[in-house]
Scaffold this motif. Structure first.
Motif, mmCIF file in Angstrom:
data_model
loop_
_atom_site.group_PDB
_atom_site.id
_atom_site.type_symbol
_atom_site.label_atom_id
_atom_site.label_comp_id
_atom_site.label_asym_id
_atom_site.label_seq_id
_atom_site.Cartn_x
_atom_site.Cartn_y
_atom_site.Cartn_z
ATOM 1 N N LEU A 119 -6.223 1.267 6.463
ATOM 2 C CA LEU A 119 -7.417 1.990 6.031
ATOM 3 C C LEU A 119 -7.599 1.882 4.524
ATOM 4 O O LEU A 119 -8.722 1.673 4.043
ATOM 5 N N LEU A 120 -6.521 2.015 3.769
ATOM 6 C CA LEU A 120 -6.637 1.941 2.311
ATOM 7 C C LEU A 120 -7.180 0.590 1.871
ATOM 8 O O LEU A 120 -8.058 0.511 1.009
ATOM 9 N N ASN A 121 -6.689 -0.476 2.453
ATOM 10 C CA ASN A 121 -7.215 -1.799 2.111
ATOM 11 C C ASN A 121 -8.682 -1.934 2.519
ATOM 12 O O ASN A 121 -9.476 -2.550 1.806
ATOM 13 N N GLU A 122 -9.039 -1.361 3.647
ATOM 14 C CA GLU A 122 -10.438 -1.393 4.089
ATOM 15 C C GLU A 122 -11.337 -0.667 3.095
ATOM 16 O O GLU A 122 -12.416 -1.157 2.736
ATOM 17 N N ARG A 142 -10.905 -4.302 -5.700
ATOM 18 C CA ARG A 142 -11.097 -4.826 -4.341
ATOM 19 C C ARG A 142 -9.994 -5.797 -3.930
ATOM 20 O O ARG A 142 -10.009 -6.309 -2.813
ATOM 21 N N THR A 143 -9.042 -6.023 -4.816
ATOM 22 C CA THR A 143 -7.921 -6.887 -4.467
ATOM 23 C C THR A 143 -7.078 -6.218 -3.386
ATOM 24 O O THR A 143 -6.656 -5.071 -3.556
ATOM 25 N N LYS A 201 -7.296 7.481 -8.344
ATOM 26 C CA LYS A 201 -7.157 6.334 -9.249
ATOM 27 C C LYS A 201 -6.007 5.438 -8.814
ATOM 28 O O LYS A 201 -6.121 4.210 -8.841
ATOM 29 N N HIS A 202 -4.909 6.053 -8.431
ATOM 30 C CA HIS A 202 -3.732 5.299 -7.994
ATOM 31 C C HIS A 202 -4.043 4.498 -6.735
ATOM 32 O O HIS A 202 -3.774 3.291 -6.661
ATOM 33 N N LEU A 203 -4.619 5.146 -5.731
ATOM 34 C CA LEU A 203 -4.847 4.488 -4.445
ATOM 35 C C LEU A 203 -5.958 3.442 -4.508
ATOM 36 O O LEU A 203 -5.859 2.394 -3.857
ATOM 37 N N LEU A 204 -6.990 3.696 -5.293
ATOM 38 C CA LEU A 204 -8.130 2.780 -5.333
ATOM 39 C C LEU A 204 -8.068 1.789 -6.489
ATOM 40 O O LEU A 204 -8.968 0.964 -6.650
#
Length: 203
Positions: free
Chosen positions: A47-50, A72-73, A162-165
C-alpha cells in the motif's frame, strides 16, 4: 510453638509466598501470545508503494495536499531491516512500552546497526538517535496503520508522513524498507504494534 518452630514456619511461609508470586507472574506471561504477522507487513509495504507512486488517488482520504512533494521512487524491501523492525515491534509488545527509545536507552539508529544494516558512522554517535523509524500502536492491520501514520493527526511536524512518503531532501533519499507488525493477545484482549523502517546506508 517454640522459637525454632516459629523460625521454620516463617521461613517456609516466605518461600511459599515467593513461589506463589513467581507462579502468578509465569501464568500472566504464559497467557500472553505475541505473534509476528508478516502478511500484514506485506500489505503495509504494498500500500505504501502504491500511495507513493499514485498520490493523486489518496489526496482526500489521507488528507495531504497536492503541493506535497511526495517521492514516487518505489521503496525496496530489505530483509535485514524487516528482521530489525520485527524485533522492535515484538520487544515493545513483550516489555509493554511504546517509544523510539527502548527501556535500555537505545534508539533505532543503534539497533539498525547492531542488527547488521550498515550505517554511516556519524548516524550512530548518539545511542538514542532515531532518523529511520515510524511507530504505530493499536492499529488494526498493516494498511490501516500506514494510512493512520500518513494522516499523522495531532503530530505538528507530520514527521511520520514525511518519513513514509519521502517528503524533503533527507526522506526522499531513503530507499530501503522493512516493516514489522506484531499482534499481542492476552486472553480476550489484544494489542498491535507496527515498526516501519525506511533507511539507507550512506549519502
Amino acid at each position: 510453638m517454640t522459637n525454632r518452630d516459629a523460625v521454620w514456619h516463617h521461613h517456609w511461609s516466605r518461600r511459599a509466598i515467593t513461589l506463589l508470586l513467581a507462579f502468578c507472574s509465569y501464568s500472566a506471561i504464559a497467557q500472553q501470545k505475541i505473534t509476528i504477522v508478516r502478511e500484514e507487513s506485506q500489505k503495509a509495504y504494498k500500500l505504501l508503494n502504491e500511495i507513493r507512486q499514485n498520490p493523486e488517488r489518496y489526496y482526500g482520504e489521507l488528507k495531504f495536499g497536492r503541493g506535497d512533494e511526495i517521492t514516487r521512487t518505489p521503496l525496496a524491501w530489505n530483509d535485514t531491516l524487516a528482521r530489525i523492525a520485527e524485533a522492535k515491534a515484538k520487544d515493545m509488545a513483550t516489555r509493554n512500552y511504546f517509544n523510539h527509545i527502548d527501556p535500555d536507552g537505545y534508539g533505532m539508529n543503534f539497533l539498525i546497526k547492531k542488527g547488521g544494516y550498515k550505517l554511516n558512522p556519524d548516524w550512530v554517535k548518539n545511542k538514542r538517535d532515531n532518523t529511520f523509524e515510524s511507530l504505530g500502536m493499536g492499529l488494526e492491520g498493516g494498511e490501516a496503520a500506514i494510512k493512520t501514520l500518513i494522516i499523522d493527526e495531532g503530530v505538528p511536524d507530520q514527521g511520520h508522513r514525511k518519513h513514509l512518503l519521502g517528503i524533503g531532501e533527507w526522506y526522499s533519499s531513503l530507499k530501503d524498507i522493512g516493516i514489522g507488525y506484531v499482534l499481542k493477545e492476552n486472553g480476550d484482549e489484544w494489542e498491535t504494534y507496527i515498526c516501519v523502517l525506511i533507511a539507507k546506508h550512506d549519502w
